[in-house]
Design a protein around this motif. Sequence first.
Motif, PDB file in Angstrom:
ATOM      1  N   LEU A 182     -23.385 -14.014  10.498  1.00  0.00           N
ATOM      2  CA  LEU A 182     -23.268 -12.738  11.214  1.00  0.00           C
ATOM      3  C   LEU A 182     -22.377 -12.886  12.438  1.00  0.00           C
ATOM      4  O   LEU A 182     -21.582 -12.005  12.745  1.00  0.00           O
ATOM      5  N   ILE A 183     -22.506 -14.019  13.140  1.00  0.00           N
ATOM      6  CA  ILE A 183     -21.666 -14.214  14.325  1.00  0.00           C
ATOM      7  C   ILE A 183     -20.192 -14.324  13.925  1.00  0.00           C
ATOM      8  O   ILE A 183     -19.322 -13.704  14.530  1.00  0.00           O
TER       9      ILE A 183
ATOM     10  N   LEU B  88     -23.183 -11.462   2.447  1.00  0.00           N
ATOM     11  CA  LEU B  88     -23.781 -12.648   3.053  1.00  0.00           C
ATOM     12  C   LEU B  88     -24.247 -13.646   2.008  1.00  0.00           C
ATOM     13  O   LEU B  88     -24.146 -14.849   2.201  1.00  0.00           O
TER      14      LEU B  88
ATOM     15  N   ALA C  40     -27.858 -17.145   7.667  1.00  0.00           N
ATOM     16  CA  ALA C  40     -27.459 -15.774   7.980  1.00  0.00           C
ATOM     17  C   ALA C  40     -26.972 -15.621   9.412  1.00  0.00           C
ATOM     18  O   ALA C  40     -25.998 -14.916   9.665  1.00  0.00           O
ATOM     19  N   GLY C  41     -27.635 -16.284  10.345  1.00  0.00           N
ATOM     20  CA  GLY C  41     -27.287 -16.098  11.754  1.00  0.00           C
ATOM     21  C   GLY C  41     -25.839 -16.407  12.041  1.00  0.00           C
ATOM     22  O   GLY C  41     -25.104 -15.578  12.586  1.00  0.00           O
TER      23      GLY C  41
ATOM     24  N   PRO D 283     -26.840 -24.723  15.660  1.00  0.00           N
ATOM     25  CA  PRO D 283     -28.244 -24.697  16.106  1.00  0.00           C
ATOM     26  C   PRO D 283     -29.170 -24.313  14.955  1.00  0.00           C
ATOM     27  O   PRO D 283     -28.827 -23.407  14.182  1.00  0.00           O
ATOM     28  N   SER D 284     -30.323 -24.969  14.845  1.00  0.00           N
ATOM     29  CA  SER D 284     -31.129 -24.827  13.627  1.00  0.00           C
ATOM     30  C   SER D 284     -31.544 -23.379  13.367  1.00  0.00           C
ATOM     31  O   SER D 284     -31.642 -22.959  12.226  1.00  0.00           O
ATOM     32  N   GLY D 285     -31.795 -22.609  14.428  1.00  0.00           N
ATOM     33  CA  GLY D 285     -32.212 -21.221  14.207  1.00  0.00           C
ATOM     34  C   GLY D 285     -31.104 -20.340  13.664  1.00  0.00           C
ATOM     35  O   GLY D 285     -31.350 -19.267  13.133  1.00  0.00           O
ATOM     36  N   LEU D 286     -29.861 -20.793  13.798  1.00  0.00           N
ATOM     37  CA  LEU D 286     -28.736 -19.958  13.385  1.00  0.00           C
ATOM     38  C   LEU D 286     -28.229 -20.285  11.980  1.00  0.00           C
ATOM     39  O   LEU D 286     -27.412 -19.550  11.434  1.00  0.00           O
TER      40      LEU D 286
END
Lengths: 197, 195
Positions: B175-176, B30, B171-172, B165-168
């Motif tokens: 991962l997806i 990552l 790393a988010g 989206p800001s939360g993603l």
Amino acid sequence: MTKKEIFKVSAFTENSVWKQILGICSALAVTNLLINSLVMGLGVIFTLALSGFTISLIRDLIPRRIRMMVQTLIIASYVIIVDLFLKAYFPEISKSLGPYVGLIITNCIIMGRAEAFAGKNSPLDSLVDGIGAGVGYTLVLLLIAFIRELFGFGSLFGIKVLGDWWQNWSIMVMAPSAFFMLAILIWIINSKSKKVG
Amino acid sequence: MELNPLIIFIAAIFTSNILLTNFLGMCSFLSVSKEIESSLGLGMAVTFVMTVTAALNYVVYHYILVPLDIIYLQYIIFIIVIAAFVQLTEMVIERFSPVLYYSLGIFLPLITVNCAILGVSLFMIIRKYTFLQSIAFGAGGGIGWLIAILALAGIRQKVKEKYVPSGLVGAGISLIITGIMALAFIGFSGVVVIQ
């Protein structure tokens, strides 16, 4: 900082998995069953706490150049204890965890805490910090495993909770769902913490 | 278990990719996959170290640990072998090929704590591979890891310019993407199966 604050910071505010994205190899691999996650989490708590304590105890004696090697050896010794303990008392779980118990050695959380905290703080503080980081890690594991086991097998800790009408989602047992679950978890926590902050 | 080493090699790349099905080596996967060039460098270093340490650890395990009956020390011994080999490689490369050292050298220390390397050695013992099978498994595992990190790095460069989206962010979304890649790799599972 008091011991309580140290625990809170390392377990929640600075949680290794969702804040620093560390140690997720095993977080993803063992979360298809709750019992595996629980055992793995306990193993990591044990290793984190005691290796933090030991490293902090001898931190002034370790030459800087070889400190990584020394830390790795200390961590490996504790992992061997965990591994032998599991083999002796829980052979079934030890088998299903396979190489992932040994891989606690290369779990970056442990090395990360050793570098970031145990190398600079007193042994008791490091012990608390290790337990905190381990508990934070275990909580994430249990959360993901809860969802994956519930939808993937219709059970919790091996006990059927969803009735016969439940059709298992085989994707939840397979690898991709682990990535998706962790991503969603990180997403939720990030958006929540942004609103609060 | 008498599998052809070639089958193990192919299987380790596609059907049981060490990263996408066993989740090994995620941390550096990552953090380094932001750029294609450094991903390629790290991937090649991982492949090299993985192949050689699989062979070394096989020899150490079967000719030192088993005869002396100290199998329980395998974790410590394996990690020492890996660390020593990485250190040695670093010194050799630095001495003989400064160019290669500048492109690969910075990744070598990262490799010691890459769980994929230790994981390959442990899997090889658990699955009772022979010497040739172990080397094939190490090389295949390394190449599989290289393919996965290159693919992710390529996709991340494209995603960088798109709305996420800001939360993603970070790393988010990685991962997806990895999850979707893992889904795609399941498509290979009809080819060969090892377990």
